[in-house]
Each structure stands twice: as structure tokens, then as C-alpha cells.
Motif scaffolding. Structure first.
Motif, PDB file in Angstrom:
ATOM      1  N   CYS A  65       0.844  -1.202   0.000  1.00 29.48           N
ATOM      2  CA  CYS A  65       0.000   0.000   0.000  1.00 29.48           C
ATOM      3  C   CYS A  65       0.876   1.248   0.000  1.00 29.48           C
ATOM      4  CB  CYS A  65      -0.929  -0.025   1.214  1.00 29.48           C
ATOM      5  SG  CYS A  65      -2.080   1.356   1.297  1.00 29.48           S
ATOM      6  N   PHE A  66       1.895   1.284   0.882  1.00 28.48           N
ATOM      7  CA  PHE A  66       2.815   2.423   0.920  1.00 28.48           C
ATOM      8  C   PHE A  66       3.584   2.550  -0.391  1.00 28.48           C
ATOM      9  CE2 PHE A  66       3.025   1.825   5.764  1.00 28.48           C
ATOM     10  CZ  PHE A  66       2.168   2.878   6.006  1.00 28.48           C
ATOM     11  N   ASP A  67       4.040   1.403  -0.936  1.00 32.88           N
ATOM     12  CA  ASP A  67       4.811   1.421  -2.179  1.00 32.88           C
ATOM     13  C   ASP A  67       3.972   1.906  -3.363  1.00 32.88           C
ATOM     14  OD1 ASP A  67       7.110   0.588  -0.921  1.00 32.88           O
ATOM     15  OD2 ASP A  67       6.932  -1.515  -1.526  1.00 32.88           O
ATOM     16  N   ALA A  68       2.660   1.711  -3.304  1.00 29.68           N
ATOM     17  CA  ALA A  68       1.794   2.208  -4.374  1.00 29.68           C
ATOM     18  C   ALA A  68       1.742   3.736  -4.363  1.00 29.68           C
ATOM     19  CB  ALA A  68       0.387   1.629  -4.228  1.00 29.68           C
ATOM     20  N   ILE A  69       1.910   4.332  -3.201  1.00 27.72           N
ATOM     21  CA  ILE A  69       1.885   5.792  -3.084  1.00 27.72           C
ATOM     22  C   ILE A  69       3.247   6.370  -3.487  1.00 27.72           C
ATOM     23  CG2 ILE A  69       1.532   7.742  -1.515  1.00 27.72           C
ATOM     24  CD1 ILE A  69      -0.123   5.714   0.217  1.00 27.72           C
ATOM     25  N   PHE A  70       4.299   5.783  -2.927  1.00 28.38           N
ATOM     26  CA  PHE A  70       5.670   6.200  -3.218  1.00 28.38           C
ATOM     27  C   PHE A  70       6.424   4.983  -3.728  1.00 28.38           C
ATOM     28  CE2 PHE A  70       4.333   9.053   0.263  1.00 28.38           C
ATOM     29  CZ  PHE A  70       4.507  10.275  -0.366  1.00 28.38           C
ATOM     30  N   ASP A  86      11.200  10.087   1.292  1.00 27.68           N
ATOM     31  CA  ASP A  86      12.555   9.538   1.340  1.00 27.68           C
ATOM     32  C   ASP A  86      12.569   8.067   1.727  1.00 27.68           C
ATOM     33  OD1 ASP A  86      13.454  12.061   0.683  1.00 27.68           O
ATOM     34  OD2 ASP A  86      13.941  12.614   2.751  1.00 27.68           O
ATOM     35  N   CYS A  87      11.482   7.566   2.266  1.00 26.62           N
ATOM     36  CA  CYS A  87      11.417   6.152   2.672  1.00 26.62           C
ATOM     37  C   CYS A  87      11.545   5.222   1.467  1.00 26.62           C
ATOM     38  CB  CYS A  87      10.112   5.858   3.407  1.00 26.62           C
ATOM     39  SG  CYS A  87       9.950   6.725   4.978  1.00 26.62           S
ATOM     40  N   ARG A  88      11.186   5.702   0.299  1.00 25.77           N
ATOM     41  CA  ARG A  88      11.240   4.855  -0.897  1.00 25.77           C
ATOM     42  C   ARG A  88      12.664   4.439  -1.246  1.00 25.77           C
ATOM     43  NH1 ARG A  88       9.269   8.633  -5.671  1.00 25.77           N
ATOM     44  NH2 ARG A  88       8.626  10.065  -4.087  1.00 25.77           N
ATOM     45  N   CYS A  99       9.981   2.888   8.303  1.00 24.51           N
ATOM     46  CA  CYS A  99      10.073   4.313   7.953  1.00 24.51           C
ATOM     47  C   CYS A  99       8.691   4.882   7.613  1.00 24.51           C
ATOM     48  CB  CYS A  99      11.036   4.474   6.788  1.00 24.51           C
ATOM     49  SG  CYS A  99      11.276   6.178   6.246  1.00 24.51           S
ATOM     50  N   PHE A 100       7.975   4.199   6.721  1.00 26.32           N
ATOM     51  CA  PHE A 100       6.632   4.671   6.352  1.00 26.32           C
ATOM     52  C   PHE A 100       5.710   4.712   7.565  1.00 26.32           C
ATOM     53  CE2 PHE A 100       7.433   3.252   1.801  1.00 26.32           C
ATOM     54  CZ  PHE A 100       7.347   4.525   1.261  1.00 26.32           C
ATOM     55  N   ASN A 101       5.742   3.653   8.392  1.00 26.39           N
ATOM     56  CA  ASN A 101       4.896   3.611   9.588  1.00 26.39           C
ATOM     57  C   ASN A 101       5.184   4.796  10.494  1.00 26.39           C
ATOM     58  OD1 ASN A 101       3.369   1.314   9.078  1.00 26.39           O
ATOM     59  ND2 ASN A 101       4.831  -0.051  10.037  1.00 26.39           N
ATOM     60  N   GLY A 102       6.481   5.102  10.687  1.00 32.63           N
ATOM     61  CA  GLY A 102       6.852   6.208  11.577  1.00 32.63           C
ATOM     62  C   GLY A 102       6.262   7.530  11.129  1.00 32.63           C
TER      63      GLY A 102
END
Length: 112
Positions: A65-70, A86-88, A99-102
């Protein structure tokens, strides 16, 4: 004169009945147009990140889900993330998810 009025009345009524109701699509006339200047509503990246938090933590689904955004762009020498985008650059999936969770958990809750 009465016959002419009666004939006009019959013809006018027949024409009105023949037209019937206009066809509809989903209960709306098909000629209905959107007002100018209105764009389709899209969610902001922040709202999308918060939606990802509803997926079970520490799962591939949440990371996807996060990777779909970034979309990920792994970099073995990635600097410390100063922004959520920058997490990507994190190479390891666990580090990227953390990183994304934080960042997503620190954001104030947006109205739905």
C-alpha cells in the motif's frame, strides 16, 4: 369550430403521450453535464498513507500500500529519511515499512 378544437385537443394529447418520459441513466437525464471547473476528487498522499495504516501492521499488504503511493527506488547508500517520500530509497523492506509507519503514525488524523 368545435370539431377543429376537439381535433387539436386530440392531436396535442396524442403528441404529448407519444413523447412519454425522457430516457434516464441511473435516474438522471443523459444530457446532464458536470459543472465547469470541477475536477474529480483525489485523495492526498497523506490521506492515502493514513488509509494504509488500517491494514495489519508488519504485513506485505501494508508495505505494498505504501509502495503504491511512493514507488520504491532502493539505494544501498540511502541517507536517513527526512520526509516520508525519502522512505522509498530504503533497500530493505523491513526498514522501508518501519520508515513509512513512523511518518504515517505521526501525522495528525485527517477528516474523512
Amino acid at each position: 369550430m368545435r370539431r377543429m378544437l376537439a381535433l387539436l385537443l386530440v392531436l396535442y394529447s396524442a403528441a404529448a403521450i407519444a413523447q412519454g418520459t425522457p430516457p434516464t441513466v441511473g435516474g438522471k437525464p443523459p444530457t446532464q453535464m458536470k459543472p465547469r471547473g470541477t475536477a474529480p476528487k483525489t485523495q492526498s498522499p497523506a490521506a492515502k498513507l493514513q488509509a494504509c495504516l488500517e491494514i495489519d501492521d508488519a504485513t506485505k499488504g501494508r508495505l505494498d500500500c505504501f509502495d503504491a503511493i511512493f514507488p520504491p527506488k532502493p539505494n544501498p547508500k540511502a541517507p536517513e529519511a527526512k520526509a516520508v517520500a525519502d522512505c522509498r530509497f530504503m533497500k530493505e523492506e523491513d526498514e522501508r515499512l518501519t520508515c513509512f509507519n513512523g511518518f504515517a503514525e505521526k501525522m495528525p488524523k485527517l477528516p474523512q
